[in-house]
Design an enzyme around this catalytic site. Sequence first.
Site, PDB file in Angstrom:
ATOM      1  N   VAL A 285       0.830  -1.208   0.000  1.00  0.00           N
ATOM      2  CA  VAL A 285       0.000   0.000   0.000  1.00  0.00           C
ATOM      3  C   VAL A 285       0.862   1.254   0.000  1.00  0.00           C
ATOM      4  O   VAL A 285       0.596   2.207  -0.733  1.00  0.00           O
ATOM      5  CB  VAL A 285      -0.964   0.002   1.202  1.00  0.00           C
ATOM      6  CG1 VAL A 285      -1.713   1.324   1.300  1.00  0.00           C
ATOM      7  CG2 VAL A 285      -1.951  -1.155   1.086  1.00  0.00           C
TER       8      VAL A 285
ATOM      9  N   VAL B  50       9.081  14.607   2.502  1.00  0.00           N
ATOM     10  CA  VAL B  50      10.305  14.935   3.231  1.00  0.00           C
ATOM     11  C   VAL B  50      11.004  13.692   3.776  1.00  0.00           C
ATOM     12  O   VAL B  50      12.214  13.706   4.023  1.00  0.00           O
ATOM     13  CB  VAL B  50      10.022  15.930   4.375  1.00  0.00           C
ATOM     14  CG1 VAL B  50       9.492  17.237   3.822  1.00  0.00           C
ATOM     15  CG2 VAL B  50       9.051  15.358   5.387  1.00  0.00           C
TER      16      VAL B  50
ATOM     17  N   ARG C 279      13.081  -1.192  -4.229  1.00  0.00           N
ATOM     18  CA  ARG C 279      11.752  -0.586  -4.235  1.00  0.00           C
ATOM     19  C   ARG C 279      11.557   0.172  -5.539  1.00  0.00           C
ATOM     20  O   ARG C 279      12.278   1.108  -5.837  1.00  0.00           O
ATOM     21  CB  ARG C 279      11.588   0.392  -3.065  1.00  0.00           C
ATOM     22  CG  ARG C 279      11.543  -0.317  -1.720  1.00  0.00           C
ATOM     23  CD  ARG C 279      11.518   0.651  -0.569  1.00  0.00           C
ATOM     24  NE  ARG C 279      11.474  -0.081   0.687  1.00  0.00           N
ATOM     25  CZ  ARG C 279      12.556  -0.486   1.338  1.00  0.00           C
ATOM     26  NH1 ARG C 279      13.742  -0.228   0.839  1.00  0.00           N
ATOM     27  NH2 ARG C 279      12.439  -1.154   2.468  1.00  0.00           N
TER      28      ARG C 279
ATOM     29  N   LYS D  95      -6.578  -0.473  10.649  1.00  0.00           N
ATOM     30  CA  LYS D  95      -7.776  -0.803  11.432  1.00  0.00           C
ATOM     31  C   LYS D  95      -7.422  -1.478  12.755  1.00  0.00           C
ATOM     32  O   LYS D  95      -8.148  -1.357  13.729  1.00  0.00           O
ATOM     33  CB  LYS D  95      -8.756  -1.652  10.611  1.00  0.00           C
ATOM     34  CG  LYS D  95      -8.502  -3.134  10.505  1.00  0.00           C
ATOM     35  CD  LYS D  95      -7.453  -3.505   9.503  1.00  0.00           C
ATOM     36  CE  LYS D  95      -7.866  -3.204   8.088  1.00  0.00           C
ATOM     37  NZ  LYS D  95      -6.864  -3.632   7.091  1.00  0.00           N
TER      38      LYS D  95
ATOM     39  N   VAL E 254     -11.521   0.653   6.309  1.00  0.00           N
ATOM     40  CA  VAL E 254     -12.608  -0.276   5.994  1.00  0.00           C
ATOM     41  C   VAL E 254     -12.970  -0.156   4.518  1.00  0.00           C
ATOM     42  O   VAL E 254     -13.212   0.938   4.021  1.00  0.00           O
ATOM     43  CB  VAL E 254     -13.869   0.014   6.835  1.00  0.00           C
ATOM     44  CG1 VAL E 254     -14.995  -0.947   6.465  1.00  0.00           C
ATOM     45  CG2 VAL E 254     -13.564  -0.076   8.320  1.00  0.00           C
TER      46      VAL E 254
ATOM     47  N   GLY F 281      -1.292  -9.824  -4.676  1.00  0.00           N
ATOM     48  CA  GLY F 281      -1.287  -8.644  -3.820  1.00  0.00           C
ATOM     49  C   GLY F 281      -2.532  -8.479  -2.977  1.00  0.00           C
ATOM     50  O   GLY F 281      -2.799  -7.391  -2.462  1.00  0.00           O
TER      51      GLY F 281
ATOM     52  N   ASP G  65      -9.504  -9.538  11.042  1.00  0.00           N
ATOM     53  CA  ASP G  65      -9.488  -8.326  10.213  1.00  0.00           C
ATOM     54  C   ASP G  65     -10.918  -7.832   9.966  1.00  0.00           C
ATOM     55  O   ASP G  65     -11.216  -6.640  10.129  1.00  0.00           O
ATOM     56  CB  ASP G  65      -8.786  -8.609   8.886  1.00  0.00           C
ATOM     57  CG  ASP G  65      -8.798  -7.412   7.961  1.00  0.00           C
ATOM     58  OD1 ASP G  65      -7.923  -6.546   8.097  1.00  0.00           O
ATOM     59  OD2 ASP G  65      -9.705  -7.329   7.098  1.00  0.00           O
TER      60      ASP G  65
ATOM     61  N   LYS H  66     -12.869  -4.255  11.312  1.00  0.00           N
ATOM     62  CA  LYS H  66     -13.618  -3.371  10.426  1.00  0.00           C
ATOM     63  C   LYS H  66     -15.070  -3.242  10.878  1.00  0.00           C
ATOM     64  O   LYS H  66     -15.658  -2.154  10.823  1.00  0.00           O
ATOM     65  CB  LYS H  66     -13.556  -3.901   8.984  1.00  0.00           C
ATOM     66  CG  LYS H  66     -12.164  -3.865   8.386  1.00  0.00           C
ATOM     67  CD  LYS H  66     -12.124  -4.569   7.033  1.00  0.00           C
ATOM     68  CE  LYS H  66     -10.717  -4.573   6.452  1.00  0.00           C
ATOM     69  NZ  LYS H  66     -10.637  -5.330   5.180  1.00  0.00           N
TER      70      LYS H  66
END
Length: 582
Positions: A264, A282, A293, A351, A379, A433, A447, A451
């Site tokens: 993310v 920054v 990356r 969350k 959520v 992913g 999870d 939520k």
Amino acid sequence: MNPSILVLKFGSSVLQSEADLPQAIDEIYREWRQGHRVIAVVSAFAGVTDRRFAETRAITSDLHEQAAWVAGGEEESGNKLAAALVANGVSALYVDARVAGLRAHGEPHESTPVSLNTHHLRECLHEHAVLVVPGFIAQDIRGRTVLLGRGGSDLTALFLAKSLDARCRLIKDVDGVYESDPAIPENHARRFNRLSWRTALEIGGRIIQPRALQFAQSHGQAFEVACVGSNLATLVDAGPDDMAIVPHENIQPVRVVLLGLGTVGLGVYAHLARRPDLFEIVRVVVRDLEKPRRSSQADLDVPRSLLSTDVWDAVTQPADLVIETLGGLEPAGEVVHAALLRGRAVVTANKAMIASTWWERLARFATGRQPLLRFGAAVGGAVPVLETIAALARHAGVAQVRAILNGTCNFILDALEQRMDFDTAIAHAQANGFAEADPHDDLVGLDAARKLELIARAAFGEHSHFELTVRGIVGVTASQAALVREEGSSLKLVGSCERIEGHIRGVVKLHELPASDFLAGARAEENRVEILAGDGQVLRLAGKGAGRWPTALSILGDVHEYLRGRRLDQQEAQAEPAVVNA
């Protein structure tokens, strides 16, 4: 609270190329979060219409054949915008002029729209949050392609809005209509806050198609002219003319510290890096400086000079905004709390942190007109679940919420229905992913439970007593899931909450849902939410609930809300009369 319809028109001054699609997506997503269904009317990318006209005139003199070839420009940009919205988790559908029933009569290159299949468009908006419609083009009574004249996308947008009784905003490259060209400093151009159709026809032809203005005037139709992301706009209606107190927005880039650069976080970085006019990155805090990356989809490298392993940069570095994508309780909770105490805005999708005991210390920062803490992305991925439920709770109250809240589990259950074994299904979700390296919290239902707790807060109030029962998908077999599907149902992990005798009861567990159930239609990583309002209305939401781009878009939605609040405060300060001490 039935969702209202908003027509947004994006011209070639805004969508100059495919690279500008993210700006349109941000604007559309902003309005979806506000509770609107959106129809996006698009022009061709810059220069495409002229090129296509030149190409077809060299081949044929038939005006209808020319129109059909030129229309390909709008069809290309429209299809690409719809595809980009879907890739970012927004439920969107491209609807061409034929399907929309947009009919026009007149000269093939200068036709006037006369009818629209409004019933079909409303049905499409019942299933999708956004429709993308090509501007400038229609069909005549014989089904041939015709054009609505230069700048005809403005006319398309106004005609659709009038036919659907919808609001209309023309998105331009300026934040309203000015009395003269604002790009020329010597003009000291003033912006209209309100502008009559009559005056607009005299001065506005530079940015609004005159035929569109004439249509609006003859039908008594008000509309707005604005630019992407702005709080400012010019209202065009019967008048009277009124000049704006705040002539334009003075935008200074916001200094950002980004915590985390995983799935993310890298998506968020890509969004931020595209807009150096809005964001100054920054510091980017990571766990491992040596890890490669690169966002291949966004074609962006992360400069090593921005990287740090010190999470306390969120507090010590000069910054206005902290975006937290680390996940987990620690060190996220402590760092976020410290940043908020320093007066820095924080946006997070965490969350686990928001649903934990940390909430007792964080809650006060999430209130007020301009909250410092925003967590809409916690959520539903790209689906604006918390915003919609909170708005509905204020207007009509909420009786019950049922939802598919975990895209990972939904993806795995779909794979099991296809007789893929459990471990392979997990690996497949991770490869795409849609699952973490350690998916334990997803699989056991934790999870979804977190939520659901956030949903219950938004629906029933902060201090409601919440009783929660949780069972995940561990132990489900491919043969079990496939058998349910063969019987015409779907196996889904459903979270539900409702008020029962003064208590809020929440349940997360597997259900066999019939095909007729809205939630049963959720496929792969999709999330679906069905909200029963206190007045009996049912509101449904759907979109991608997992993956880099849907979650990043939701985080950016909160970021842009912070930016708009910041600008609004600046505008109000500019508008206040100076106090002179005697």
